[in-house]
Design a protein around this motif. Structure first.
Motif, short mmCIF file in Angstrom:
data_model
loop_
_atom_site.label_atom_id
_atom_site.label_comp_id
_atom_site.label_asym_id
_atom_site.label_seq_id
_atom_site.Cartn_x
_atom_site.Cartn_y
_atom_site.Cartn_z
N ALA A 74 16.04 18.62 45.88
CA ALA A 74 14.83 19.21 46.49
C ALA A 74 15.36 20.43 47.19
N ALA A 75 16.28 20.34 47.85
CA ALA A 75 16.77 21.59 48.60
C ALA A 75 17.14 22.79 47.52
N LYS A 76 17.53 22.37 46.43
CA LYS A 76 17.86 23.36 45.55
C LYS A 76 16.66 23.85 44.65
N ILE A 77 15.63 22.96 44.40
CA ILE A 77 14.22 23.56 44.18
C ILE A 77 13.75 24.46 44.98
N ALA A 78 13.58 24.31 46.28
CA ALA A 78 13.27 25.33 47.08
C ALA A 78 14.00 26.57 47.27
N GLU A 79 15.20 26.49 47.02
CA GLU A 79 16.08 27.66 47.18
C GLU A 79 15.75 28.49 45.96
N GLU A 80 15.69 27.70 44.66
CA GLU A 80 15.28 28.61 43.63
C GLU A 80 14.01 29.12 43.55
N GLY A 81 13.15 28.29 44.13
CA GLY A 81 11.72 28.90 44.12
C GLY A 81 11.53 30.16 44.75
N ASN A 82 12.47 30.02 46.04
CA ASN A 82 12.26 31.29 46.80
C ASN A 82 13.10 32.46 46.10
N GLU A 83 13.97 32.41 45.22
CA GLU A 83 14.70 33.31 44.65
C GLU A 83 13.78 33.99 43.60
N LEU A 84 12.80 32.91 42.90
CA LEU A 84 11.92 33.33 41.77
C LEU A 84 10.80 34.13 42.49
N ALA A 85 10.29 33.90 43.59
CA ALA A 85 9.24 34.61 44.36
C ALA A 85 9.80 36.13 44.66
N GLU A 86 10.85 36.06 45.17
CA GLU A 86 11.63 37.41 45.52
C GLU A 86 11.75 37.92 44.18
N ALA A 87 12.21 37.69 43.23
CA ALA A 87 12.40 38.33 41.80
C ALA A 87 10.88 38.67 41.43
N VAL A 88 9.71 37.97 41.53
CA VAL A 88 8.76 38.32 40.95
C VAL A 88 8.02 39.74 41.88
N ILE A 89 8.46 39.91 43.00
CA ILE A 89 8.18 41.13 43.71
C ILE A 89 9.15 42.19 43.34
N ARG A 90 10.26 42.01 43.38
CA ARG A 90 11.53 43.12 43.25
C ARG A 90 12.14 43.24 42.29
N GLU A 91 12.14 42.42 41.23
CA GLU A 91 13.14 42.61 40.09
C GLU A 91 12.43 42.79 38.80
N SER A 92 13.50 43.08 37.69
CA SER A 92 12.94 43.33 36.45
C SER A 92 12.34 41.83 35.75
N ASP A 93 11.85 42.15 34.81
CA ASP A 93 11.29 40.79 33.81
C ASP A 93 12.46 40.06 33.45
N ASP A 94 13.38 40.44 33.16
CA ASP A 94 14.54 39.74 32.68
C ASP A 94 15.03 38.82 33.97
N ASN A 95 15.11 39.28 35.16
CA ASN A 95 15.69 38.64 36.17
C ASN A 95 14.54 37.65 36.55
N VAL A 96 13.13 38.12 36.58
CA VAL A 96 12.12 37.04 36.74
C VAL A 96 12.31 35.97 35.80
N ALA A 97 12.56 36.18 34.41
CA ALA A 97 12.50 35.02 33.34
C ALA A 97 13.81 34.24 33.90
N SER A 98 14.93 34.83 34.20
CA SER A 98 16.28 33.87 34.73
C SER A 98 15.97 33.13 35.76
N GLU A 99 15.20 33.68 36.70
CA GLU A 99 14.95 32.91 37.82
C GLU A 99 13.96 31.74 37.68
N ALA A 100 12.97 32.01 36.73
CA ALA A 100 12.09 31.06 36.25
C ALA A 100 12.57 29.99 35.70
N ALA A 101 13.75 30.23 34.92
CA ALA A 101 14.45 29.27 34.09
C ALA A 101 15.14 28.23 34.95
#
Length: 87
Positions: free
Chosen positions: A48-75
């Motif tokens: 659960a902690a890892k899901i939360a961490e990765e979810g936060n990273e995805l949210a940040e990527a959606v705002i600030r990163e390239s599509d490739d990075n967003v796809a990586s974080e989504a994966a």
């Protein structure tokens, strides 16, 4: 007709393959060499902690990163969510 995610059957096949790999690691994985086995051995709280961490990273990527990075974080989110469901 295609969707932004590609053909649905291809996505379903990829998720089925990932699920099988996670199940195999849960049954036979070595926590010393497999991240999946190690995370499962640590239990639902760690997953659960890892899901939360990765979810936060995805949210940040959606705002600030390239599509490739967003796809990586989504994966990463999908993978950790599936591990969490297995935990």
């Amino acid at each position: 007709m295609t969707t932004p995610l590609g053909p649905l059957a291809r996505l379903a096949a990829a998720l089925e393959h990932l699920s099988g790999t996670i199940d195999a690691r849960a049954l036979e994985g070595d926590a010393g060499t497999s991240w999946t086995a190690r995370l499962l051995a640590r239990g639902p709280d760690a997953a659960a902690a890892k899901i939360a961490e990765e979810g936060n990273e995805l949210a940040e990527a959606v705002i600030r990163e390239s599509d490739d990075n967003v796809a990586s974080e989504a994966a990463d989110v999908i993978y950790h969510l599936m591990v969490g469901l297995r935990a």
